[in-house]
Scaffold this motif. Structure first.
Motif, PDB file in Angstrom:
ATOM      1  N   LYS A   9      -4.566  15.223  -1.440  1.00 52.43           N
ATOM      2  CA  LYS A   9      -3.461  16.144  -1.166  1.00 52.43           C
ATOM      3  C   LYS A   9      -2.634  15.644   0.015  1.00 52.43           C
ATOM      4  O   LYS A   9      -1.395  15.632  -0.042  1.00 52.43           O
ATOM      5  N   GLU A  10      -3.295  15.208   1.077  1.00 54.97           N
ATOM      6  CA  GLU A  10      -2.579  14.711   2.255  1.00 54.97           C
ATOM      7  C   GLU A  10      -1.827  13.420   1.954  1.00 54.97           C
ATOM      8  O   GLU A  10      -0.730  13.201   2.461  1.00 54.97           O
ATOM      9  N   LEU A  11      -2.399  12.551   1.122  1.00 53.79           N
ATOM     10  CA  LEU A  11      -1.699  11.321   0.740  1.00 53.79           C
ATOM     11  C   LEU A  11      -0.443  11.640  -0.072  1.00 53.79           C
ATOM     12  O   LEU A  11       0.604  11.020   0.115  1.00 53.79           O
ATOM     13  N   LYS A  12      -0.533  12.635  -0.969  1.00 54.01           N
ATOM     14  CA  LYS A  12       0.655  13.048  -1.735  1.00 54.01           C
ATOM     15  C   LYS A  12       1.711  13.634  -0.801  1.00 54.01           C
ATOM     16  O   LYS A  12       2.899  13.356  -0.956  1.00 54.01           O
ATOM     17  N   ASN A  13       1.263  14.440   0.170  1.00 51.68           N
ATOM     18  CA  ASN A  13       2.202  14.996   1.159  1.00 51.68           C
ATOM     19  C   ASN A  13       2.871  13.879   1.954  1.00 51.68           C
ATOM     20  O   ASN A  13       4.070  13.936   2.240  1.00 51.68           O
ATOM     21  N   LEU A  14       2.093  12.875   2.302  1.00 50.63           N
ATOM     22  CA  LEU A  14       2.624  11.730   3.040  1.00 50.63           C
ATOM     23  C   LEU A  14       3.699  11.019   2.225  1.00 50.63           C
ATOM     24  O   LEU A  14       4.780  10.709   2.743  1.00 50.63           O
ATOM     25  N   CYS A  15       3.442  10.793   0.953  1.00 53.92           N
ATOM     26  CA  CYS A  15       4.438  10.132   0.091  1.00 53.92           C
ATOM     27  C   CYS A  15       5.708  10.974  -0.015  1.00 53.92           C
ATOM     28  O   CYS A  15       6.821  10.440   0.039  1.00 53.92           O
ATOM     29  N   SER A  16       5.550  12.286  -0.148  1.00 55.10           N
ATOM     30  CA  SER A  16       6.723  13.172  -0.209  1.00 55.10           C
ATOM     31  C   SER A  16       7.518  13.096   1.086  1.00 55.10           C
ATOM     32  O   SER A  16       8.757  13.071   1.069  1.00 55.10           O
ATOM     33  N   SER A  17       6.815  13.060   2.202  1.00 54.22           N
ATOM     34  CA  SER A  17       7.471  12.973   3.507  1.00 54.22           C
ATOM     35  C   SER A  17       8.248  11.660   3.647  1.00 54.22           C
ATOM     36  O   SER A  17       9.375  11.641   4.145  1.00 54.22           O
ATOM     37  N   ILE A  18       7.658  10.575   3.178  1.00 48.07           N
ATOM     38  CA  ILE A  18       8.334   9.269   3.226  1.00 48.07           C
ATOM     39  C   ILE A  18       9.610   9.319   2.388  1.00 48.07           C
ATOM     40  O   ILE A  18      10.672   8.884   2.829  1.00 48.07           O
ATOM     41  N   ALA A  20      11.407  11.828   1.687  1.00 46.66           N
ATOM     42  CA  ALA A  20      12.405  12.697   2.323  1.00 46.66           C
ATOM     43  C   ALA A  20      13.105  11.996   3.491  1.00 46.66           C
ATOM     44  O   ALA A  20      14.261  12.289   3.785  1.00 46.66           O
ATOM     45  N   LYS A  21      12.423  11.059   4.137  1.00 51.63           N
ATOM     46  CA  LYS A  21      12.972  10.383   5.318  1.00 51.63           C
ATOM     47  C   LYS A  21      13.739   9.101   4.988  1.00 51.63           C
ATOM     48  O   LYS A  21      14.665   8.741   5.702  1.00 51.63           O
ATOM     49  N   TRP A  22      13.311   8.379   3.941  1.00 52.03           N
ATOM     50  CA  TRP A  22      13.915   7.091   3.621  1.00 52.03           C
ATOM     51  C   TRP A  22      14.228   6.999   2.131  1.00 52.03           C
ATOM     52  O   TRP A  22      13.566   7.625   1.309  1.00 52.03           O
ATOM     53  N   ASP A  23      15.202   6.184   1.793  1.00 50.56           N
ATOM     54  CA  ASP A  23      15.567   5.940   0.406  1.00 50.56           C
ATOM     55  C   ASP A  23      14.689   4.806  -0.116  1.00 50.56           C
ATOM     56  O   ASP A  23      15.089   3.643  -0.112  1.00 50.56           O
ATOM     57  N   VAL A  24      13.471   5.162  -0.544  1.00 47.80           N
ATOM     58  CA  VAL A  24      12.523   4.155  -1.017  1.00 47.80           C
ATOM     59  C   VAL A  24      12.395   4.232  -2.534  1.00 47.80           C
ATOM     60  O   VAL A  24      12.671   5.275  -3.142  1.00 47.80           O
ATOM     61  N   LYS A  25      11.983   3.121  -3.119  1.00 44.07           N
ATOM     62  CA  LYS A  25      11.829   3.066  -4.567  1.00 44.07           C
ATOM     63  C   LYS A  25      10.398   3.406  -4.992  1.00 44.07           C
ATOM     64  O   LYS A  25      10.175   4.264  -5.812  1.00 44.07           O
ATOM     65  N   LYS A  26       9.427   2.691  -4.436  1.00 44.89           N
ATOM     66  CA  LYS A  26       8.025   2.892  -4.819  1.00 44.89           C
ATOM     67  C   LYS A  26       7.140   2.887  -3.581  1.00 44.89           C
ATOM     68  O   LYS A  26       7.438   2.221  -2.589  1.00 44.89           O
ATOM     69  N   ILE A  27       6.037   3.633  -3.672  1.00 45.25           N
ATOM     70  CA  ILE A  27       5.060   3.709  -2.586  1.00 45.25           C
ATOM     71  C   ILE A  27       3.675   3.507  -3.192  1.00 45.25           C
ATOM     72  O   ILE A  27       3.348   4.117  -4.216  1.00 45.25           O
ATOM     73  N   ALA A  28       2.882   2.664  -2.553  1.00 46.58           N
ATOM     74  CA  ALA A  28       1.487   2.484  -2.961  1.00 46.58           C
ATOM     75  C   ALA A  28       0.618   2.547  -1.707  1.00 46.58           C
ATOM     76  O   ALA A  28       0.878   1.834  -0.737  1.00 46.58           O
ATOM     77  N   ILE A  29      -0.367   3.458  -1.722  1.00 50.01           N
ATOM     78  CA  ILE A  29      -1.294   3.576  -0.605  1.00 50.01           C
ATOM     79  C   ILE A  29      -2.700   3.603  -1.189  1.00 50.01           C
ATOM     80  O   ILE A  29      -2.998   4.393  -2.082  1.00 50.01           O
ATOM     81  N   GLU A  30      -3.552   2.752  -0.679  1.00 53.49           N
ATOM     82  CA  GLU A  30      -4.950   2.688  -1.124  1.00 53.49           C
ATOM     83  C   GLU A  30      -5.828   2.620   0.112  1.00 53.49           C
ATOM     84  O   GLU A  30      -5.611   1.782   0.997  1.00 53.49           O
ATOM     85  N   HIS A  31      -6.800   3.525   0.198  1.00 56.93           N
ATOM     86  CA  HIS A  31      -7.757   3.509   1.312  1.00 56.93           C
ATOM     87  C   HIS A  31      -9.127   3.257   0.732  1.00 56.93           C
ATOM     88  O   HIS A  31      -9.560   3.940  -0.189  1.00 56.93           O
ATOM     89  N   ARG A  32      -9.773   2.286   1.261  1.00 56.10           N
ATOM     90  CA  ARG A  32     -11.086   1.893   0.780  1.00 56.10           C
ATOM     91  C   ARG A  32     -12.135   2.891   1.246  1.00 56.10           C
ATOM     92  O   ARG A  32     -12.110   3.375   2.373  1.00 56.10           O
ATOM     93  N   LEU A  33     -13.090   3.182   0.384  1.00 57.72           N
ATOM     94  CA  LEU A  33     -14.238   4.010   0.726  1.00 57.72           C
ATOM     95  C   LEU A  33     -15.493   3.185   0.505  1.00 57.72           C
ATOM     96  O   LEU A  33     -15.497   2.235  -0.255  1.00 57.72           O
TER      97      LEU A  33
END
Length: 106
Positions: A9-18, A20-33
């Motif tokens: 949920k927080e990662l999705k919120n982070l992508c939405s925030s990005i 809203a702030k910048w004109d970006v095309k694609k976002i990929a975030i991966e955190h290893r567990l």
């Protein structure tokens, strides 16, 4: 370790925030567990935009915000040849964000 549903949920919120702030095309975030040796990366963030300045600013914002808001903890294991010690840690930024939230709600 992480609280997976909250982390997603927080990662999705982070992508939405990005977005809203910048004109970006694609976002990929991966955190290893799981097990992650010291010399290996635990997170990867990629942001594409027409202008590299926007993507670089968005990546910097993403890592700083991820560390402060996404509930992912690490277990550091120390071996001094006599004993093995494991310590659970959270990011310093996450602790500061929780402290600020507590202060703001008082």
């Amino acid at each position: 370790e992480c609280y997976e549903s909250m982390a997603l949920k927080e990662l999705k919120n982070l992508c939405s925030s990005i977005r809203a702030k910048w004109d970006v095309k694609k976002i990929a975030i991966e955190h290893r567990l799981g097990l992650c040796p010291v010399e290996e990366s635990s997170v990867i963030i990629a942001v594409s935009a027409v202008h590299r300045g926007e993507s670089l600013e968005a990546v910097k914002y993403a890592i700083n915000t991820l560390k402060a808001t996404v509930p992912i903890w690490k277990k550091e294991v120390y071996n001094n040849n006599e004993s093995v010690k494991a310590v659970w840690k959270e990011n310093k930024e996450f602790s500061k964000a929780k402290f600020k939230i507590k202060q703001d709600s008082s």
